[in-house]
Every structure is written in structure tokens, then in C-alpha cells.
Motif scaffolding. Sequence first.
Motif, short mmCIF file in Angstrom:
data_model
loop_
_atom_site.label_atom_id
_atom_site.label_comp_id
_atom_site.label_asym_id
_atom_site.label_seq_id
_atom_site.Cartn_x
_atom_site.Cartn_y
_atom_site.Cartn_z
N VAL A 111 1.05 -1.36 0.10
CA VAL A 111 0.19 -0.23 0.26
C VAL A 111 0.71 0.83 0.00
CG1 VAL A 111 -2.27 -0.51 1.15
CG2 VAL A 111 -0.75 0.08 2.45
N GLY A 112 2.42 0.57 0.25
CA GLY A 112 3.07 2.23 -0.04
C GLY A 112 4.67 1.79 -0.37
N LEU A 113 5.19 3.02 -0.33
CA LEU A 113 5.96 2.35 -0.52
C LEU A 113 7.63 3.79 0.78
CD1 LEU A 113 7.05 3.94 -3.96
CD2 LEU A 113 6.99 1.62 -3.66
N VAL A 114 8.65 2.95 0.88
CA VAL A 114 10.02 4.06 1.98
C VAL A 114 11.20 3.65 1.02
CG1 VAL A 114 10.39 4.33 3.97
CG2 VAL A 114 8.27 2.74 4.15
N SER A 125 13.09 15.76 -11.50
CA SER A 125 12.42 14.79 -12.67
C SER A 125 11.40 13.60 -10.96
CB SER A 125 13.03 14.55 -13.67
OG SER A 125 14.10 13.05 -13.17
N LEU A 126 12.75 12.93 -10.27
CA LEU A 126 12.13 12.08 -9.48
C LEU A 126 10.91 12.65 -8.27
CD1 LEU A 126 12.30 9.37 -8.71
CD2 LEU A 126 14.74 10.16 -7.11
N LEU A 127 11.24 14.22 -7.97
CA LEU A 127 10.58 14.90 -6.76
C LEU A 127 9.20 15.03 -7.83
CD1 LEU A 127 13.10 16.79 -4.39
CD2 LEU A 127 11.51 15.21 -4.15
N ASP A 128 9.52 15.29 -9.77
CA ASP A 128 7.89 15.59 -9.65
C ASP A 128 7.40 14.20 -9.68
OD1 ASP A 128 8.19 18.35 -10.04
OD2 ASP A 128 9.12 17.98 -11.94
N TYR A 129 7.71 12.84 -9.90
CA TYR A 129 6.96 11.93 -10.20
C TYR A 129 6.55 11.28 -8.35
CZ TYR A 129 6.50 6.51 -10.21
OH TYR A 129 6.42 5.68 -10.40
N ASN A 134 2.09 11.09 -4.82
CA ASN A 134 1.97 10.67 -3.29
C ASN A 134 0.70 11.14 -2.94
OD1 ASN A 134 2.63 10.95 -0.68
ND2 ASN A 134 2.41 13.33 -0.57
N ARG A 135 0.07 11.39 -4.48
CA ARG A 135 -1.58 11.64 -4.35
C ARG A 135 -1.95 10.17 -4.34
NH1 ARG A 135 0.15 15.49 -8.48
NH2 ARG A 135 0.54 17.85 -7.40
N GLN A 136 -1.16 9.38 -4.28
CA GLN A 136 -2.39 8.15 -5.12
C GLN A 136 -1.57 7.27 -4.21
OE1 GLN A 136 -2.12 6.86 -8.36
NE2 GLN A 136 -0.55 8.68 -9.61
N VAL A 137 -0.63 7.02 -3.02
CA VAL A 137 -0.59 5.95 -2.10
C VAL A 137 0.45 6.53 -1.35
CG1 VAL A 137 -0.62 3.72 -3.87
CG2 VAL A 137 0.93 5.37 -3.52
N PHE A 138 0.87 5.88 -0.51
CA PHE A 138 1.83 6.76 0.76
C PHE A 138 3.52 6.30 0.11
CE2 PHE A 138 4.52 5.55 4.28
CZ PHE A 138 4.25 6.32 4.86
N GLU A 174 8.54 20.26 0.59
CA GLU A 174 7.57 21.84 0.09
C GLU A 174 6.45 21.08 -1.12
OE1 GLU A 174 10.79 23.74 -2.30
OE2 GLU A 174 11.02 24.82 -0.58
N ARG A 175 6.74 19.34 -1.81
CA ARG A 175 6.28 19.35 -2.65
C ARG A 175 4.63 18.18 -1.70
NH1 ARG A 175 8.28 18.15 -7.71
NH2 ARG A 175 9.94 19.79 -7.83
N ASN A 176 5.17 18.58 -0.19
CA ASN A 176 4.05 17.74 1.00
C ASN A 176 4.14 15.74 0.47
OD1 ASN A 176 2.60 19.53 1.72
ND2 ASN A 176 1.05 19.60 -0.04
N ILE A 177 4.97 15.07 0.56
CA ILE A 177 5.66 14.22 0.48
C ILE A 177 6.33 13.66 1.44
CG2 ILE A 177 7.56 12.40 -0.17
CD1 ILE A 177 7.69 14.03 -2.96
N LEU A 178 5.89 13.15 2.38
CA LEU A 178 6.76 12.55 4.55
C LEU A 178 7.82 12.17 3.58
CD1 LEU A 178 4.06 10.22 5.19
CD2 LEU A 178 4.21 12.36 6.21
N THR A 179 8.51 13.00 4.67
CA THR A 179 10.43 13.14 4.74
C THR A 179 10.68 13.07 5.96
OG1 THR A 179 9.92 14.98 3.03
CG2 THR A 179 12.36 14.35 4.23
N GLY A 180 11.75 11.88 5.54
CA GLY A 180 12.79 11.13 6.95
C GLY A 180 13.70 11.39 7.50
#
Length: 305
Positions: A111-114, A125-129, A134-138, A174-180
Motif C-alpha cells: 500500500v505504499g513505498l518507503v 524530475s524524480l520529485l515531480d514523479y 504521493n497523491r495515490q499511495v503512501f 515542499e512537495r508535501n511528501i513525507l520526509t524522514g
Amino acid sequence: MHYNDFGHWIRQQFPFRVQKLSVDAGFSCPNRDGRLSTGGCIYCNNKTFNPSYCNRQKSIREQLTEGKAFFARKYPTMKYLAYFQAYTNTYDSLDALKRKYEEALAVEDVVGLVIGTRPDCMPDSLLDYLEALNRQVFVLVEYGIESTNDDTLRRINRGHDFACTRKAIEKTAERNILTGGHIIMGLPGERKEDILRQAPVISSLPLNILKIHQMQIIKDTPLSEEYMKNPDICQLYDVDGFIQLIGDYLPYLRKDLVLERFVSQSPKELLMAPQWGLKNHEFTDRLNNYLKVHNIYQGSMLHSL
């Protein structure tokens, strides 16, 4: 709670139990393949990361399927996060990365990627992807910070400075991607006062999640060779000393920063020092008791410096 615990946080993200499954997707590292260096970070031996079902000779689907089988016996309704952990998991062409990530997401119950990576391996370009994905899965991106001290980063042959780390984390957040982020306590040249000074710096980063662990000397690394010549090269903590260090560090971390772990245990056959002989949950129990006895809370002193 004396700190913002990952276990509690992750249960709030999903309506079901989730488990991370490590994947070795065959990546390399710019610090090993010659782009930056061939020696790698001086403490790094990737054999310490991979559970038995991780084998880069197998496909991502095969690894995840075997990992699922391991947990499904006890938790038949479990869902999974594909954890791209070994080496630098954004170090490839965008097309190749998409294929690997999407192969993982195509596995049933994933259900998602880490995604574990270095700050210097995250192109726009990878951040764009990842932003779209991230709008579809975790999606959680984990950066190896290791230290906020540039002298230390040079000493451990990290291959980038802290400004690079800050920029990558800020751009991801800034892309609202969870960041660790991930830090190591006790790196060569760093003493307790150096480590404690880093806590407010970590808190200034737009991180969602932080992993912490003690410095370990792992066999077959450049650091292990240095350690055999000079055992004082690192500040290696015993269990009680490390618990006290965490107790001093926690009050200077933002209250909303999720803390995923405080300790790591490398396989016995690879670990030279320190030899604690504790399981992770045993360490956490002792830490929690120490925090309770001493009335220590995350973030209580962040603005007192």
C-alpha cells in the motif's frame, strides 16, 4: 507519552496494520561506484541492512512475496510498505526508478513505498514523479543525514555537505511528501556536546520522521580497520550512557517530530562494538523507564538555548 512515537503515528495513517518489507532492488551508490568515491562511507556495510528474504538476484516482486509470507502466518490481514533500503534507492534513471517502484506497488497488499536515499541523489524530475505518486499511495522518503557537522561529514567520507542535506529535505517537504531523516550518534570526532548541539538544527528541518541510532563498528569497513588501530576513534556508548544521551537530546527536538527508533542492532557476526546484547524492544523499555523516572519530555527545552 514522553516522545512522539512512530508506532502510534503509523497506526493513525492506516485503518489496518502495516509492516515494512525491505527490498534490495540492485542499486549502487555514488560513493561506491566511482562517481564520488569507491570507498563508501567509512562505517557502511550494507550486509547489516538486509533480512534473509532480501536478495538482489530475485525480482522485487519475489522478495516482497517472500516477505509477505513471513508475516502473513501471524497477521493474515496485514498490509505492507515496500522499503527500498539497501544502498541509494534513487540512484538510477527516472524510467528505471519508475519501473522498480511500480513493480513493488503492483504486488497485492503493498500500500505504499518507503525510499531510503542520499540528499545528493534526488533530482527534481524524480520529485515531480513522487509528488504525483504521493497523491495515490503512501510515500515516505528517508534521507541519510548522519550529522549536521560538515567536518564530520568529510571525516566519514560522506561525499556531500549539510547544506545539500537541508536543500533536499526542504525541496521534498515542499512537495508535501513525507520526509524522514537518519542520524548516527557517536561518529568519529563527535562528543556529547557536539551531538546535543545538533538537536535544534535537526528540529529546524521540515522533517516528519527521525531515526536515531548509536555508532556501531561493523566488520569489513574502513572504520573497523581504524578502530583496530585506535579504539578511541569513536565515542562508543554503553547502554546506560546512550540512554542518558537520548534523555539529554530529546528535550531539544520539536514535539511534532515523529521518532521512529533510537537504536539499531547489527547482526552479531558483523558487529565488532559495542556489544550490548539487548533486543530493540528491551532497549526501548529501559529508555522509557529512564524518561519516566527523570520526567523527560520531547521538545520541553527546544526554545531554551
